[in-house]
Motif scaffolding. Structure first.
Motif, PDB file in Angstrom:
ATOM      1  N   PRO A  62       0.671  -1.124  -0.289  1.00 37.38           N
ATOM      2  CA  PRO A  62      -0.153   0.080   0.454  1.00 37.38           C
ATOM      3  C   PRO A  62       0.737   1.396  -0.033  1.00 37.38           C
ATOM      4  O   PRO A  62       0.261   2.145  -0.644  1.00 37.38           O
ATOM      5  N   PHE A  63       2.308   1.249   0.818  1.00 39.99           N
ATOM      6  CA  PHE A  63       2.896   2.499   0.427  1.00 39.99           C
ATOM      7  C   PHE A  63       3.559   2.224  -0.480  1.00 39.99           C
ATOM      8  O   PHE A  63       3.111   4.091  -1.068  1.00 39.99           O
ATOM      9  N   LEU A  64       4.038   1.270  -1.425  1.00 33.74           N
ATOM     10  CA  LEU A  64       4.070   2.229  -3.549  1.00 33.74           C
ATOM     11  C   LEU A  64       2.581   2.226  -3.946  1.00 33.74           C
ATOM     12  O   LEU A  64       3.097   3.141  -4.639  1.00 33.74           O
ATOM     13  N   LEU A  65       1.564   1.419  -3.803  1.00 37.39           N
ATOM     14  CA  LEU A  65       0.538   1.673  -4.307  1.00 37.39           C
ATOM     15  C   LEU A  65      -0.513   3.323  -4.452  1.00 37.39           C
ATOM     16  O   LEU A  65      -0.470   3.738  -5.190  1.00 37.39           O
ATOM     17  N   GLY A  66       0.258   4.212  -3.040  1.00 40.67           N
ATOM     18  CA  GLY A  66      -0.125   5.819  -2.981  1.00 40.67           C
ATOM     19  C   GLY A  66       1.010   6.494  -3.266  1.00 40.67           C
ATOM     20  O   GLY A  66       0.788   7.865  -4.171  1.00 40.67           O
ATOM     21  N   TYR A  67       2.601   6.246  -3.460  1.00 39.43           N
ATOM     22  CA  TYR A  67       3.698   6.597  -3.928  1.00 39.43           C
ATOM     23  C   TYR A  67       2.493   6.994  -5.439  1.00 39.43           C
ATOM     24  O   TYR A  67       2.784   7.611  -6.355  1.00 39.43           O
ATOM     25  N   ARG A  68       2.864   5.119  -6.010  1.00 42.04           N
ATOM     26  CA  ARG A  68       2.680   5.539  -7.861  1.00 42.04           C
ATOM     27  C   ARG A  68       1.451   5.838  -8.219  1.00 42.04           C
ATOM     28  O   ARG A  68       1.081   6.411  -8.807  1.00 42.04           O
ATOM     29  N   ALA A  69       0.592   5.940  -7.410  1.00 41.69           N
ATOM     30  CA  ALA A  69      -1.060   6.644  -8.176  1.00 41.69           C
ATOM     31  C   ALA A  69      -0.655   8.290  -7.951  1.00 41.69           C
ATOM     32  O   ALA A  69      -1.037   8.704  -8.805  1.00 41.69           O
ATOM     33  N   LEU A  70       0.139   8.675  -6.663  1.00 44.59           N
ATOM     34  CA  LEU A  70       0.131  10.156  -7.118  1.00 44.59           C
ATOM     35  C   LEU A  70       0.743  10.763  -8.161  1.00 44.59           C
ATOM     36  O   LEU A  70       0.717  11.330  -8.913  1.00 44.59           O
ATOM     37  N   ALA A  71       1.773  10.014  -8.115  1.00 44.29           N
ATOM     38  CA  ALA A  71       3.360  10.272  -9.314  1.00 44.29           C
ATOM     39  C   ALA A  71       2.707   9.758 -10.920  1.00 44.29           C
ATOM     40  O   ALA A  71       2.471  10.494 -11.623  1.00 44.29           O
ATOM     41  N   LEU A 108       1.105   8.297  -0.150  1.00 43.67           N
ATOM     42  CA  LEU A 108       0.960   9.510  -0.878  1.00 43.67           C
ATOM     43  C   LEU A 108       2.337  10.848   0.069  1.00 43.67           C
ATOM     44  O   LEU A 108       2.478  11.838  -0.716  1.00 43.67           O
ATOM     45  N   VAL A 109       1.918  11.104   1.100  1.00 43.61           N
ATOM     46  CA  VAL A 109       2.696  11.989   1.701  1.00 43.61           C
ATOM     47  C   VAL A 109       4.087  12.279   1.281  1.00 43.61           C
ATOM     48  O   VAL A 109       4.854  13.034   1.384  1.00 43.61           O
ATOM     49  N   ALA A 110       4.692  11.095   1.031  1.00 44.08           N
ATOM     50  CA  ALA A 110       6.525  10.408   0.777  1.00 44.08           C
ATOM     51  C   ALA A 110       6.321  11.705  -1.023  1.00 44.08           C
ATOM     52  O   ALA A 110       7.328  11.682  -1.161  1.00 44.08           O
ATOM     53  N   LEU A 111       5.415  11.731  -1.878  1.00 45.74           N
ATOM     54  CA  LEU A 111       5.591  12.435  -2.954  1.00 45.74           C
ATOM     55  C   LEU A 111       4.888  13.695  -2.545  1.00 45.74           C
ATOM     56  O   LEU A 111       5.198  14.788  -2.808  1.00 45.74           O
ATOM     57  N   ALA A 112       3.624  13.831  -2.149  1.00 45.50           N
ATOM     58  CA  ALA A 112       3.047  15.163  -2.411  1.00 45.50           C
ATOM     59  C   ALA A 112       3.687  16.175  -1.341  1.00 45.50           C
ATOM     60  O   ALA A 112       3.597  17.459  -1.949  1.00 45.50           O
ATOM     61  N   GLN A 113       5.032  15.981  -0.344  1.00 47.45           N
ATOM     62  CA  GLN A 113       5.178  16.738   0.055  1.00 47.45           C
ATOM     63  C   GLN A 113       6.042  17.488  -0.943  1.00 47.45           C
ATOM     64  O   GLN A 113       6.517  18.787  -1.017  1.00 47.45           O
ATOM     65  N   PRO A 114       7.600  16.696  -1.062  1.00 50.73           N
ATOM     66  CA  PRO A 114       8.022  17.147  -2.051  1.00 50.73           C
ATOM     67  C   PRO A 114       8.050  17.780  -3.146  1.00 50.73           C
ATOM     68  O   PRO A 114       8.846  18.557  -3.036  1.00 50.73           O
ATOM     69  N   SER A 115       6.621  17.478  -3.138  1.00 49.76           N
ATOM     70  CA  SER A 115       5.824  18.391  -4.680  1.00 49.76           C
ATOM     71  C   SER A 115       4.842  19.324  -4.012  1.00 49.76           C
ATOM     72  O   SER A 115       4.780  19.679  -5.490  1.00 49.76           O
ATOM     73  N   GLY A 116       4.860  19.637  -3.452  1.00 54.38           N
ATOM     74  CA  GLY A 116       4.254  20.426  -2.951  1.00 54.38           C
ATOM     75  C   GLY A 116       2.931  20.470  -3.412  1.00 54.38           C
ATOM     76  O   GLY A 116       1.561  21.496  -3.301  1.00 54.38           O
ATOM     77  N   LEU A 117       2.188  19.309  -3.238  1.00 57.70           N
ATOM     78  CA  LEU A 117       1.158  19.247  -2.961  1.00 57.70           C
ATOM     79  C   LEU A 117      -0.202  19.050  -1.270  1.00 57.70           C
ATOM     80  O   LEU A 117       0.104  17.886  -1.043  1.00 57.70           O
ATOM     81  N   ALA A 118      -1.274  19.646  -2.318  1.00 51.95           N
ATOM     82  CA  ALA A 118      -2.403  19.793  -0.964  1.00 51.95           C
ATOM     83  C   ALA A 118      -3.460  18.341  -1.230  1.00 51.95           C
ATOM     84  O   ALA A 118      -3.682  18.410  -2.071  1.00 51.95           O
ATOM     85  N   LEU A 119      -3.762  17.771  -0.455  1.00 50.87           N
ATOM     86  CA  LEU A 119      -5.145  17.032  -0.559  1.00 50.87           C
ATOM     87  C   LEU A 119      -6.231  17.993  -0.363  1.00 50.87           C
ATOM     88  O   LEU A 119      -5.957  18.416   1.418  1.00 50.87           O
TER      89      LEU A 119
END
Length: 322
Positions: A62-71, A108-119
């Protein structure tokens, strides 16, 4: 522990790391999100839906899935040259598994934070595991990179290396993840599959400095380049010897199969863009440190895509995910 919808959102998605620091954004907590588009800017939006067993293997980490879905969504924003702004999440779950939800949220957080994205909003419901993410980005009005701008004579470039994700697919189907794979080459390919790197800075620079078209390579180079050619009413010739192939892919698959993966495989999420032949492409050092770019061909006035060495046509069949 079984959670209701609002408890689930509060526990796993209404967290500080996913909140916006922008004063002109109202996120989770009301019936709708509110955001303001600054003067002189346009809002870019992209929506992708991922279905278990179709776009990713069942029982995926699920961690990789969250990251990949956002990427995969951010990659669309990068292809337009936009700055990531915010995203919404639609999540259909067979059950409210708290351990799964925590890991997915962390991804999600692992990619959202460095990308400057907010949910800033979304929805949850019960059913077969399905993830829908819509990403918003901002770009100066009239500056967005599109598919219809390629001109005859333009050079064709791609970022990074191609075919890695397709090369990982046999290991993905076996249920392997980077952290539990002993083969370092396969481990690298798995990392590329599960945690692709959206080329946001490259896309922004290209949009501001004269690229004529761009898109992200999600369905395979030939299939995606074909979209640009159709929109631009042009053709292309490719130098297959210039395809950027990683040493790891060559080690696992050999040159012939690696070339096939690069041409027709998918899920690389690199950028394919066109650049005027009369202009020197000089990327800033900061971007070159993140990824390479390789010239692989040029735009022609012929139909379709051909091999520059032989003149033979190359099939532009699109990749079928998973």
């Amino acid at each position: 522990m079984s959670l209701g919808e609002f408890d689930l959102i509060r526990h796993f998605f209404d967290r500080p790391e996913l909140q916006s620091s922008r004063p002109d954004v109202l996120g989770i907590g009301d019936d709708c999100a509110l955001l303001s588009v600054p003067q002189g800017m346009q809002l870019a939006q992209s929506l992708d839906t991922l279905v278990s067993g179709v776009h990713f293997p069942e029982h995926c980490d699920p961690f990789l899935l969250g990251y990949r879905a956002l990427a995969t969504n951010i990659s669309d924003i990068a292809a337009m040259g936009a700055e990531p702004h915010s995203f919404t999440l639609g999540l259909t779950l067979p059950e409210s598994d708290t351990d799964w939800l925590q890991a997915f949220s962390d991804g999600l957080v692992a990619l959202a934070q460095p990308s400057g994205l907010a949910l800033i909003g979304g929805d949850t419901t019960r059913g077969p595991l399905t993830i829908s993410i819509q990403v918003q980005g901002l770009i100066p009005s009239g500056q967005a990179l599109r598919r219809n701008g390629a001109k005859v004579g333009d050079l064709i470039y791609v970022s990074g290396s191609l075919g890695d994700a397709a090369g990982a697919l046999p290991a993905v189907l076996e249920g392997l993840y980077p952290q539990n794979c002993e083969d370092t080459s396969v481990q690298y390919l798995l990392q590329r599959y599960y945690q692709p790197s959206p080329r946001v800075k490259l896309g922004q620079w290209l949009a501001a400095n004269g690229a004529t078209s761009a898109l992200d390579v999600s369905d395979g180079l030939l299939g995606d380049l074909g979209h640009t050619l159709k929109a631009s009413q042009a053709g292309a010739e490719l130098n297959l010897e210039q395809l950027p192939l990683s040493p790891q892919l060559l080690n696992v698959a050999g040159k012939q199969k690696a070339q096939s993966y690069a041409l027709s495989g998918g899920d690389d999420y690199e950028l394919c863009f066109t650049w005027p032949a009369h202009k020197t492409l000089e990327l800033p050092e900061a971007i070159r440190a993140e990824c390479s770019v390789t010239c692989i061909g040029r735009i022609t006035d012929a139909d379709g895509i051909c091999d520059s060495a032989t003149g033979q046509p190359l099939s532009a069949a699109a990749y079928r995910h998973f």
